[in-house]
Design an enzyme around this catalytic site. Structure first.
Site, PDB file in Angstrom:
ATOM      1  N   SER A 271       9.268  41.273  43.352  1.00 43.05           N
ATOM      2  CA  SER A 271       9.398  40.238  44.373  1.00 43.05           C
ATOM      3  C   SER A 271       8.244  40.324  45.358  1.00 43.05           C
ATOM      4  CB  SER A 271      10.715  40.397  45.141  1.00 43.05           C
ATOM      5  OG  SER A 271      10.638  41.503  46.030  1.00 43.05           O
ATOM      6  N   ASP A 272       7.888  39.180  45.950  1.00 47.59           N
ATOM      7  CA  ASP A 272       7.046  39.269  47.129  1.00 47.59           C
ATOM      8  C   ASP A 272       7.875  39.938  48.216  1.00 47.59           C
ATOM      9  OD1 ASP A 272       4.940  39.017  48.888  1.00 47.59           O
ATOM     10  OD2 ASP A 272       4.526  36.931  48.372  1.00 47.59           O
ATOM     11  N   TRP A 273       7.204  40.507  49.191  1.00 51.54           N
ATOM     12  CA  TRP A 273       7.883  41.359  50.162  1.00 51.54           C
ATOM     13  C   TRP A 273       8.799  40.514  51.064  1.00 51.54           C
ATOM     14  CZ3 TRP A 273       5.361  43.557  46.760  1.00 51.54           C
ATOM     15  CH2 TRP A 273       5.167  44.946  46.703  1.00 51.54           C
ATOM     16  N   SER A 275      11.393  38.437  49.858  1.00 54.86           N
ATOM     17  CA  SER A 275      11.562  37.093  49.293  1.00 54.86           C
ATOM     18  C   SER A 275      12.831  36.946  48.460  1.00 54.86           C
ATOM     19  CB  SER A 275      10.353  36.738  48.416  1.00 54.86           C
ATOM     20  OG  SER A 275      10.325  37.531  47.235  1.00 54.86           O
TER      21      SER A 275
END
Length: 743
Positions: A271-273, A275
């Site tokens: 995941s993006d941080w 998200s």
């Protein structure tokens, strides 16, 4: 309190399992998963079979800001990450920490030019060597994974992260992204292609819903990601935004249907941080690793800045996932698949058997030389009337260097990609060093960078600074004005408000141009800026992007002719936001942004509507000239499954060594659906001595002729005649020919 008791129970379970393993230590040490000579899938299967459910679930979320959860009992290492993609950054925390000056905030490494600068080189070999160097530095710091490359398409010229990516064309972005990935992974470091998918604006990126039709996704926004998967990328990062009403981190169409089933992706999704927004939906969709995790994530998620930005996370921690498994909302088979993907890449990359330790060199002479080469090779010569450039010391004895970007090195844009190098070379220092004693160099600020010094932002202060610049310009043989943006103006986290230069810069250029007819304008940006006020009044213009730590040397190399400019624009250069195909459909309404322009992004839009931009896609001048000739296309008719071979002769007809990027476009004039006038389907960068010629060859297969059919949900190449166009830009076509695809 419930979480506390769960952690105690989990710890007790792992301890008991560890004691059990100790009694059978010999068997565990000889376990198949520890044998690097066995097939990877056998090792993954064996290791999964030895893990408890609790141990598996523990791996779905991070152990901290940039580490995955290790398992000491079974010898599973943590995957240690670092931000990129332009170099290696501190992993101590969020950008607010790592771009600050607190303890441990900075890790110094080589700052390479921004992604958009590498895109301007159209040099896949250079991109791969940059990837190799970054991979080497990741290992030297004892890390295992770099969060790059960024391959999101430049849809909106105002997007704050345009400088990170590779421009507006999916074919160009794919070729350069793949080269970067190959370089990184050749060093045994995990590359992470990001952000999947359609992260094309920073405005409300955590909540906005990108509404995109199926064909546009497959033709514009997916190709660079698919090429990365086809090349064997080990990790894909999901995007913050929603896609067609579903968050990317829990989007089964993206992660299951497309990545895993459609493209046969074998790596893991991170995941993006901050998200993620759910537990079962996220795990079931194919999100393998939520970042960040552990106590650092929980602390971060409670801060006002994080909440106001609408970050979300800590959804895949064990105390949330295990109850969902118990309730039957997540199957053990799904957990096995997610964890198996992490283990597979640990084995494939080699970090399971040989974890990286911080023992290597950083910012070596070779890496510095590569950064300098990339800085010079990325500079686009946009205008050069009267051959003012390169600077001739026989004619130019005094040189005025002016502007807010002269005495500072703008190495990169802002946010999570900003690299802290050991040193920087400013344009002023680079010019002075190269000018030596033969040319007298004077300097004036001219105007301050907007917002950096309020005392210099007043009308009176700007007038005083401008008068100082005019005074030295009027006495010099030539003047170089260095303007553009800073990492406070172009950055992750927000979009630009306008394409105009920061306040005071247009007026400075106009004033200097009146005082000195030999004025060169150099600007640093990650996308288009409005040059309409002054471009007709100056003879020479250069786009030098955010050029990394060697930006000053690279610029001087080009200004003085030590390097012949060869870069080409990786996007269509426009002056006004209203001219963009996304105008009217950005930033969206009620957190929904419609990609109503469909496949007509960038030059596809301008070609379709016969609009002349300031500078077309693929445009860039040289200090020499090139002739295109002898086009051959064989065979003249191909059947499905065959390739067509295209060749031509390129000749350096000028007096200097130079490199030319030959661009190949394909036109389909018989399609049953609306198609772009031209589409980039090949390019080749060639360096030639004066008078030298070389034959350049391209192969076109079915993919170069196809469009995505929403009726068949597949790529289709329709029989008929196709036109091949070869040239120096999308609007400078030198050779044309045709061939037929038989029924």
């Amino acid at each position: 309190m419930k979480y506390f008791f769960w952690v105690r129970a989990l710890a007790a379970g792992i301890l008991a399992a560890g004691l059990s393993a100790t009694s059978g230590h010999c068997q565990l040490s000889d376990a198949p998963y520890k044998n690097p000579n066995l097939p990877v899938e056998q090792r993954v299967h064996d290791l999964l079979g030895r893990m408890t459910l609790e141990e598996k679930v523990a791996m779905l979320s991070g152990a901290g800001w940039m580490e995955s959860v290790p398992n000491a009992r079974l010898g599973i290492p943590s995957i240690k990450m670092a931000d990129g993609p332009m170099g290696v950054r501190s992993w101590a925390g969020s950008s607010a920490i790592t771009n600050g000056n607190g303890p441990g905030a900075h890790v110094t490494s080589t700052a390479f030019p921004a992604g958009i600068a590498i895109a301007a080189t159209w040099d896949t070999d250079l991109a791969q060597r940059e990837g190799e160097a970054i991979g080497q530095e990741v290992k030297a710091l004892g890390r295992d994974m770099i969060l790059g490359p960024t391959v999101n398409i430049q849809r909106v010229p105002l997007w704050g992260r345009n400088f990170e990516g590779y421009g507006e064309d999916p074919y160009l972005a794919a070729r350069l992204g793949v080269a970067y990935i190959k370089g990184v992974q050749s060093e045994g470091v995990i590359a992470t292609v990001k952000h999947f998918a359609a992260n094309n604006q920073e405005y409300e990126r955590h909540r906005v819903d990108s509404i995109i039709d199926e064909r546009t996704l497959h033709e514009i926004y997916f190709p660079a990601f698919k090429a990365a998967v086809d090349s064997g990328v080990w990790s894909v990062m999901s995007a913050y935004n929603k896609l067609n009403e579903t968050y990317c981190a829990e989007n089964p169409f993206l992660l299951k249907d497309t990545l895993e089933n459609g493209w046969n992706f074998k790596g893991f999704v991170v995941s993006d941080w901050g998200s993620t927004y759910s537990t079962a939906a996220t795990v079931n969709a194919g999100m393998d690793l939520e970042m960040p995790g552990g106590e650092p994530a929980r602390i971060w998620l409670k801060t006002p800045a994080t909440r106001s930005a609408h970050n979300s996370g800590d959804w895949l921690s064990p105390d949330k996932v295990l109850p969902e498994v118990k309730a039957g909302n997540i199957s053990v088979a799904t957990i096995d698949d997610n964890v198996g993907r992490l283990l597979r890449i640990m084995f494939v990359s080699g970090i399971f058997d040989h974890p990286h330790t911080a023992t290597g060199e950083l910012d070596t002479p070779a890496q510095r030389a590569l950064a300098r080469q990339a800085a010079a090779e990325s500079i686009v010569l946009l205008k050069n009337e009267g051959n003012l450039l390169p600077i001739d010391p026989a004619k130019v004895h005094t040189l005025a260097v002016i502007g807010p970007n002269a005495a500072i090195a703008h190495t990169g844009g802002g946010g999570s990609s900003f690299v802290h190098p050991n040193y920087t070379v400013t344009p002023l220092d680079g010019i002075k060093e190269r000018a030596g004693s033969r040319i007298q160099v004077t300097y004036a600020l001219g105007t301050s960078m907007q917002g950096e010094d309020p005392a210099k932002d007043t009308p009176q202060a700007r007038e005083t600074l401008r008068d100082e610049a005019v005074a030295i310009a009027s006495k010099a043989d030539a003047a170089i004005v260095l303007v553009g943006n800073s990492n406070k103006i172009e950055s992750e986290g927000f979009d630009r408000k306008t394409l105009d230069l920061p306040e005071g810069q247009d007026e400075l250029i106009e004033a200097v141009a009146k005082a000195n007819r030999n004025t060169v304008v150099v600007f640093n940006t990650g996308s288009s800026i409005n040059v309409s006020r002054w471009v007709g009044a100056v003879p020479a213009v250069l786009d030098s992007w955010f050029g990394g730590q060697e930006t000053g040397h690279g610029l001087a190399d080009v200004l003085f002719g030590d390097v012949n400019p060869s870069a080409k624009l990786p996007f269509t250069f426009i002056n006004e936001w209203k001219d963009s195909p996304a105008y009217g459909n950005y930033p969206g309404n009620d957190l929904h942004v419609k990609y109503a322009e469909g496949i007509y992004v960038g030059y596809r839009y301008y070609d379709k509507h016969n609009i002349a931009p300031q500078y077309p896609f693929g445009y860039g001048l040289s200090y020499t000239a090139f002739n295109y000739s002898d086009l051959k296309i064989t065979p003249s008719t191909i059947s499905s499954g065959q390739q067509v071979e295209v060749s031509m002769k390129l000749t350096n007809s000028g007096a200097r060594v130079g490199a030319e990027v030959v661009e190949l476009y394909v036109h389909d004039g018989h399609s049953s659906v609306d198609r772009p006038v031209n589409e980039l389907k090949g390019f080749e960068r060639v360096t030639l001595a004066p008078g030298e010629s070389k034959t350049i060859s391209f192969s076109l297969d079915k993919s170069a002729l196809s469009f995505y059919s929403t009726a068949k949900h597949d790529w289709v190449a329709e029989p008929g005649q196709f036109e091949v166009l070869l040239g120096a830009s999308s609007r400078d076509i030198r050779l044309k020919g045709t061939f037929d695809l038989a029924r």
